[in-house]
Design an enzyme around this catalytic site. Structure first.
Site, PDB file in Angstrom:
ATOM      1  N   TYR A 156      13.746  71.237  15.746  1.00  0.00           N
ATOM      2  CA  TYR A 156      13.000  69.810  16.806  1.00  0.00           C
ATOM      3  C   TYR A 156      11.976  69.185  15.437  1.00  0.00           C
ATOM      4  O   TYR A 156      12.371  67.977  15.161  1.00  0.00           O
ATOM      5  CB  TYR A 156      13.245  69.688  17.739  1.00  0.00           C
ATOM      6  CG  TYR A 156      12.068  68.386  18.161  1.00  0.00           C
ATOM      7  CD1 TYR A 156      12.623  67.026  18.184  1.00  0.00           C
ATOM      8  CD2 TYR A 156      11.059  68.616  18.417  1.00  0.00           C
ATOM      9  CE1 TYR A 156      11.905  65.713  18.704  1.00  0.00           C
ATOM     10  CE2 TYR A 156      10.279  67.477  18.782  1.00  0.00           C
ATOM     11  CZ  TYR A 156      10.752  66.912  19.516  1.00  0.00           C
ATOM     12  OH  TYR A 156      10.485  65.231  19.356  1.00  0.00           O
TER      13      TYR A 156
HETATM   14  N1  NAD Z   1       8.547  62.480  25.237  1.00  0.00           N
HETATM   15  C1  NAD Z   1       7.776  62.972  24.717  1.00  0.00           C
HETATM   16  O1  NAD Z   1       7.138  64.388  24.930  1.00  0.00           O
HETATM   17  C2  NAD Z   1       7.360  63.469  23.222  1.00  0.00           C
HETATM   18  C3  NAD Z   1       6.795  63.719  22.279  1.00  0.00           C
HETATM   19  C4  NAD Z   1       6.977  64.076  20.867  1.00  0.00           C
HETATM   20  C5  NAD Z   1       7.848  63.352  20.558  1.00  0.00           C
HETATM   21  N2  NAD Z   1       8.753  62.263  20.865  1.00  0.00           N
HETATM   22  C6  NAD Z   1      10.026  60.911  20.731  1.00  0.00           C
HETATM   23  O2  NAD Z   1       9.717  59.934  21.044  1.00  0.00           O
HETATM   24  C7  NAD Z   1      10.422  59.481  21.119  1.00  0.00           C
HETATM   25  C8  NAD Z   1      11.870  58.701  22.925  1.00  0.00           C
HETATM   26  O3  NAD Z   1      11.536  60.184  23.484  1.00  0.00           O
HETATM   27  P1  NAD Z   1      11.617  60.094  24.947  1.00  0.00           P
HETATM   28  O4  NAD Z   1      11.248  61.614  25.678  1.00  0.00           O
HETATM   29  O5  NAD Z   1      11.661  58.782  25.487  1.00  0.00           O
HETATM   30  O6  NAD Z   1      13.589  60.302  24.896  1.00  0.00           O
HETATM   31  P2  NAD Z   1      14.935  59.282  25.385  1.00  0.00           P
HETATM   32  O7  NAD Z   1      15.791  60.866  25.183  1.00  0.00           O
HETATM   33  O8  NAD Z   1      14.602  59.583  26.125  1.00  0.00           O
HETATM   34  O9  NAD Z   1      14.759  58.886  24.554  1.00  0.00           O
HETATM   35  C9  NAD Z   1      15.858  58.834  23.330  1.00  0.00           C
HETATM   36  C10 NAD Z   1      17.038  57.840  23.299  1.00  0.00           C
HETATM   37  O10 NAD Z   1      17.218  57.805  22.261  1.00  0.00           O
HETATM   38  C11 NAD Z   1      18.873  57.415  22.828  1.00  0.00           C
HETATM   39  N3  NAD Z   1      19.557  57.775  21.200  1.00  0.00           N
HETATM   40  C12 NAD Z   1      19.511  58.666  20.371  1.00  0.00           C
HETATM   41  N4  NAD Z   1      19.947  58.860  18.963  1.00  0.00           N
HETATM   42  C13 NAD Z   1      20.839  57.518  18.831  1.00  0.00           C
HETATM   43  C14 NAD Z   1      21.060  56.981  17.797  1.00  0.00           C
HETATM   44  N5  NAD Z   1      21.519  57.979  16.514  1.00  0.00           N
HETATM   45  N6  NAD Z   1      21.742  56.254  18.287  1.00  0.00           N
HETATM   46  C15 NAD Z   1      21.253  55.029  19.075  1.00  0.00           C
HETATM   47  N7  NAD Z   1      19.975  55.414  20.222  1.00  0.00           N
HETATM   48  C16 NAD Z   1      20.068  57.132  19.982  1.00  0.00           C
HETATM   49  C17 NAD Z   1      19.444  57.724  23.764  1.00  0.00           C
HETATM   50  O11 NAD Z   1      20.503  57.788  23.697  1.00  0.00           O
HETATM   51  C18 NAD Z   1      17.134  58.471  24.612  1.00  0.00           C
HETATM   52  O12 NAD Z   1      17.748  57.093  25.043  1.00  0.00           O
HETATM   53  C19 NAD Z   1      11.411  60.412  20.638  1.00  0.00           C
HETATM   54  O13 NAD Z   1      11.394  60.137  18.841  1.00  0.00           O
HETATM   55  C20 NAD Z   1      10.775  61.881  20.793  1.00  0.00           C
HETATM   56  O14 NAD Z   1      11.088  62.718  19.425  1.00  0.00           O
HETATM   57  C21 NAD Z   1       8.454  62.558  22.829  1.00  0.00           C
END
Ligand code: NAD
Length: 325
Positions: A156
């Site tokens: 990841y």
């Molecule tokens: N939550 C954390 O602590 C954290 C930490 C570091 C980075 N991030 C990054 O922040 C972002 C949001 O994270 P989150 O925790 O809200 O995750 P999440 O899984 O709740 O949200 C991601 C959304 O993206 C959508 N998605 C994925 N692939 C897709 C595609 N090909 N086309 C359209 N939609 C798509 C999913 O359906 C989902 O609703 C991500 O990029 C994640 O890597 C999150």
């Protein structure tokens, strides 16, 4: 913070944890928001629909249900004043093994396609979500954007690191792109695979929590509204910064989080001990002085307050499910 003044923003990953909070904040700030999400099956569609419940009747919000890896959504970027690209396959542990294809597709391929589409639509800044995972197990703390090596320890993290390289390529072609290295974001609607959420779920349902490692692993926890505030400020910023750390400033061990949530729940958590999982790092901590300086951003929600908000949300969710059952 600066008003959206009716301008239009696009948010990918709008139905997700952070994306749904970001959409609400943008609408409250006066933006018109187009959300894009394909509702991947990483967790339940119903959970994502309830993430969007507060926006369902909001005239300034519309949802495009499309996969970024397929065609059909690109026209929605045309003329947008800002693009927030948060869609991704998140989660460290699952990125090993067969499921890596999901990570390659939803992180690398999707991100390249968003950058490509943003470059040919007349958009403003593209703000996208990188991750503290790019640092891996850093040797010195806190991590700084300009001096801490990026040595991811999970597939990841590798995809996020590669997206940073992609962003650099598109920046050199003139696209204003800024990445945000979010450090463990938590709060209401947190993804069901994340540790805090699973601890809360186990406490309210009297279930056992599988503890990986000895609980001394620590994270720089960031409350979701603080992460969202940095994200919005970034879109308004004139600084051409490549990447910012976004960390809550309160590093805490998992044992500390468990003890705090046990106090809130008024009961002990039943633990099922397991060895540390591959990809898990021992510590994360962010130096956020660059974001403070360039964005005027500071995290404001203390960990105990944020944990109380998340725990209350998990309790409410359980009560409303019990009522509707
Ligand atoms: N939550 C954390 O602590 C954290 C930490 C570091 C980075 N991030 C990054 O922040 C972002 C949001 O994270 P989150 O925790 O809200 O995750 P999440 O899984 O709740 O949200 C991601 C959304 O993206 C959508 N998605 C994925 N692939 C897709 C595609 N090909 N086309 C359209 N939609 C798509 C999913 O359906 C989902 O609703 C991500 O990029 C994640 O890597 C999150």
């Amino acid at each position: 913070m600066t008003n959206g003044s009716g301008r239009r923003a696009v948010v990918t990953g709008a139905a997700g944890f952070i994306g749904s909070h970001l959409c609400e904040r943008l609408v409250a700030d006066g933006w018109r928001v187009t959300g894009i999400d394909c509702f991947t099956d990483y967790y339940a569609r119903d959970d994502k629909l309830s993430n969007l419940a507060g926006l369902a009747t909001e005239p300034a919000f519309d949802l495009v249900e499309q996969d970024l890896v397929a065609d059909g959504w690109q026209a929605s970027l045309q003329g947008a004043a800002a693009v927030f690209h948060l869609a991704a396959q998140a989660g460290v542990r699952d990125s090993f093994g067969e499921s890596f294809g999901q990570y390659a597709s939803n992180n690398l391929v999707a991100t390249q396609r968003v950058f490509e589409a943003a470059g040919s639509a007349t958009t403003g800044r593209v703000v996208w979500s990188s991750s503290s995972s790019v640092y891996g197990d850093a040797e010195t703390h806190p991590c700084r954007e300009d001096s801490t090596p990026t040595l991811p320890r999970s597939p990841y993290g590798v995809t996020k690191r590669a997206c940073e390289d992609l962003a650099r390529v598109y920046r050199t072609r003139g696209l204003p792109i800024t990445g945000l290295r979010y450090f463990t974001v938590y709060g209401p609607r947190q993804r069901p695979d994340m540790a805090m959420r699973r601890i809360c779920d186990a406490l309210v349902s009297n279930a056992t929590f599988p503890l990986f490692g000895d609980g001394s692993q620590s994270r720089d926890f960031t409350f979701v509204t603080d992460a969202v505030d940095a994200t919005v400020r970034c879109a308004h910023s004139a600084a051409a910064t490549e990447v910012y750390n976004v960390g809550g400033g309160e590093e805490a061990s998992l044992s500390h989080v468990i003890a705090t949530l046990e106090r809130l729940a008024g009961r002990r958590l039943a633990l099922d001990p397991h060895p540390t999982q591959r990809g898990d790092v021992h510590r994360t901590s962010a130096d956020v002085s660059l974001a403070r300086r360039n964005l005027g951003w500071s995290p404001v929600v203390p960990l105990d307050q944020g944990l109380a908000a998340q725990f209350a949300w998990v309790q409410d969710r359980r009560s409303s499910k019990a009522v509707s059952a």
